[in-house]
Design an enzyme around this catalytic site. Structure first.
Site, PDB file in Angstrom:
ATOM      1  N   PHE A 100     104.264  44.861  18.499  1.00 26.97           N
ATOM      2  CA  PHE A 100     102.952  45.126  17.922  1.00 26.97           C
ATOM      3  C   PHE A 100     103.010  45.446  16.425  1.00 26.97           C
ATOM      4  O   PHE A 100     102.459  44.726  15.616  1.00 26.97           O
ATOM      5  CB  PHE A 100     102.266  46.250  18.703  1.00 26.97           C
ATOM      6  CG  PHE A 100     101.892  45.836  20.092  1.00 26.97           C
ATOM      7  CD1 PHE A 100     100.652  45.286  20.355  1.00 26.97           C
ATOM      8  CD2 PHE A 100     102.797  45.954  21.145  1.00 26.97           C
ATOM      9  CE1 PHE A 100     100.311  44.853  21.626  1.00 26.97           C
ATOM     10  CE2 PHE A 100     102.465  45.536  22.414  1.00 26.97           C
ATOM     11  CZ  PHE A 100     101.215  44.987  22.667  1.00 26.97           C
ATOM     12  N   GLU A 101     103.665  46.510  16.046  1.00 28.07           N
ATOM     13  CA  GLU A 101     103.692  46.849  14.631  1.00 28.07           C
ATOM     14  C   GLU A 101     105.022  47.503  14.282  1.00 28.07           C
ATOM     15  O   GLU A 101     105.265  48.658  14.596  1.00 28.07           O
ATOM     16  CB  GLU A 101     102.533  47.794  14.288  1.00 28.07           C
ATOM     17  CG  GLU A 101     102.303  47.924  12.798  1.00 28.07           C
ATOM     18  CD  GLU A 101     100.967  48.570  12.490  1.00 28.07           C
ATOM     19  OE1 GLU A 101     100.132  47.915  11.836  1.00 28.07           O
ATOM     20  OE2 GLU A 101     100.748  49.723  12.891  1.00 28.07           O
ATOM     21  N   GLN A 102     105.877  46.734  13.640  1.00 25.33           N
ATOM     22  CA  GLN A 102     107.186  47.219  13.221  1.00 25.33           C
ATOM     23  C   GLN A 102     107.322  47.042  11.720  1.00 25.33           C
ATOM     24  O   GLN A 102     106.798  46.089  11.142  1.00 25.33           O
ATOM     25  CB  GLN A 102     108.311  46.478  13.946  1.00 25.33           C
ATOM     26  CG  GLN A 102     108.257  44.977  13.754  1.00 25.33           C
ATOM     27  CD  GLN A 102     109.323  44.244  14.529  1.00 25.33           C
ATOM     28  OE1 GLN A 102     109.788  43.210  14.094  1.00 25.33           O
ATOM     29  NE2 GLN A 102     109.715  44.749  15.685  1.00 25.33           N
TER      30      GLN A 102
END
Length: 351
Positions: free
Chosen positions: A301-303
Site C-alpha cells: 500500500f504505502e512504502q
C-alpha cells in the site's frame, strides 16, 4: 494502484501510432494468484509522444496483455489473452478480438476467440499485423520461464482461422538449455525505414548453474526476414546473443560510474511504487533525499522506497545516511537483493 501485489500492477504496455496520434494500451493487474484474476485493460491516446495523454478509457477485464491494431480501412481492433477460471480446457483460453470505436470510447460489436494457441499452452501477449493481404498474429506461449516462446500464425481474414507457422515457434530457447539467452519469448515486430525487419523480445541471461537471471527480464533484438510470406528469425529459432544492427553501440556511459545528488529534482533513474503522490513518501531538500516513514518494505500500500534498476551482473553501491531511530520498528537504509550485488553503506535520510 495501492494494494496491487508484488509482480502485479501495469503489465505489457503496447504503444502504437495510427498516422494521427499515439495509442497506449495496458493492463492493471490487481490479483494474479488463485483461480480468479483481476486484470483491467485501459486505452489512452495522445497527439504527441510527450503528451498530453487522455484520461484512461476502460476496455475490459477478460484477460491481460492487450494490444491495439489499426487496420488500413480505418478500423481499430483490440486483442487480449482470455482467462477462463474454469480451465475449459485451459486457464489461458485463447486470444480474443473485438472492434474498438474511438468515437464512442468503447469496444463494440461481437467478440471472438480467434486463436487457441498450440500444445505449448499459456498463450498470451498478442500482436496483430497486416502484410501482403495476410493478417499475422504473434503470441507468447509457454509462460515467461524457461519454456517461453514466440508463436506466429496467419490468416486472410482478421477473424481467422489462423494457421500456425511451419516452425510453430519462431523464437525460443526451450529446447536449448545451454543457449546464452534463455526464457526467450513475448515478442513484437518492427520494420525499419530501409525495409529491414527485426523482432524484439523478452529474455534472461542466467549466470549460475541454478539458472538464476540476476538482471531479471531483459529486452533483446533479433534480425528477421520474410520467406513465402512467413517471418523467420535469422539463425533461429534460438535467439542470437550478438546481432548486427544499423545503430552504433556506445558502451561508455553503460560502464561509467554513476553518482547521484539530490537537488531540486529526482534523477530519472529512480522510481517508486504504487502512487503518484510523491510528497507523501519523499522530498528533496537541502541536497538530501528525505524519506517519510510509512509502512514496511514489503507493504502493498504505502512504502517509502526510492529505487533504481540493476543494470550489471556485479556492482558496488554506497551512500550516506542520517537516521536516528527511537524504536526497534523503525528502519532505514540501502536495500538490495542479496543475490544481485553488494550494498556497502546505508542510503536514505528518513524523517
Amino acid at each position: 494502484m495501492r494494494g496491487d501485489p508484488d509482480s502485479c500492477g501495469i503489465w505489457a504496455p503496447c504503444l502504437t501510432h495510427d498516422g494521427e496520434k499515439f495509442w497506449l494500451v495496458y493492463t492493471d493487474v490487481k490479483r494474479k494468484d488463485g483461480s480468479f484474476k483481476d486484470a483491467h485493460n485501459y486505452i489512452v491516446s495522445s497527439p504527441t509522444i510527450e503528451g498530453p495523454w487522455s484520461d484512461p478509457v476502460y476496455a475490459n477485464s477478460s484477460g491481460f496483455d492487450p494490444s491495439l491494431f489499426h487496420d488500413n480501412d480505418g478500423k481499430k481492433w483490440f486483442v487480449n489473452m482470455l482467462i477462463d477460471h474454469r480451465a475449459r480446457p485451459r486457464v489461458f483460453a485463447g486470444i480474443v478480438l473485438q472492434e474498438f470505436d474511438p468515437s464512442a470510447g468503447q469496444l463494440v460489436g461481437p467478440r471472438k476467440n480467434i486463436f487457441f494457441g498450440t500444445a505449448l499452452d499459456l498463450v498470451e501477449g498478442p500482436h496483430l499485423y497486416k502484410r501482403n493481404g495476410w493478417y499475422y498474429l504473434l503470441t507468447a506461449e509457454g509462460g515467461t520461464g524457461y519454456g517461453h516462446a514466440c508463436t506466429l500464425a496467419r490468416s486472410r481474414d482478421i477473424w481467422g482461422p489462423y494457421d500456425v507457422h511451419p516452425q510453430q515457434h519462431i523464437l525460443s530457447s526451450k529446447d536449448h538449455p545451454h543457449a546464452a539467452l534463455q526464457r526467450a519469448g513475448h515478442g513484437d515486430i518492427v520494420e525499419t525505414p530501409d525495409g529491414n525487419t527485426y523482432l524484439v523480445h523478452l529474455t534472461g541471461r542466467p549466470t549460475t548453474q541454478e539458472r538464476r537471471c540476476v538482471l531479471g527480464r531483459e529486452t533483446a533484438i533479433q534480425e528477421a526476414y520474410w520467406e513465402d510470406d512467413w517471418l523467420y528469425v535469422k539463425n533461429g529459432p534460438v535467439p542470437s546473443l550478438f546481432v548486427d544492427l544499423p545503430a552504433a553501440r556506445d558502451d561508455g556511459p553503460y560502464w561509467a560510474e554513476k553518482k547521484y545528488t539530490f537537488t531540486d529534482k529526482l534523477h530519472k533513474d529512480f522510481q517508486w511504487l504504487r502512487t503518484p503522490e510523491t510528497d507523501r513518501i519523499f522530498a528533496l531538500e537541502d541536497s538530501k533525499l528525505t524519506l517519510f516513514g510509512r509502512e514496511s518494505i514489503g507493504s502493498w500500500f504505502e512504502q517509502s522506497l526510492v529505487a533504481r534498476r540493476q543494470e550489471h551482473f556485479s556492482y558496488d553501491a554506497e551512500t550516506v545516511v542520517d537516521f536516528s531511530p527511537e524504536d526497534e520498528r523503525q528502519f532505514a537504509g540501502l536495500t538490495a537483493d542479496r543475490a544481485l550485488g553488494r550494498a556497502t553503506r546505508a542510503s536514505h535520510h528518513v524523517v
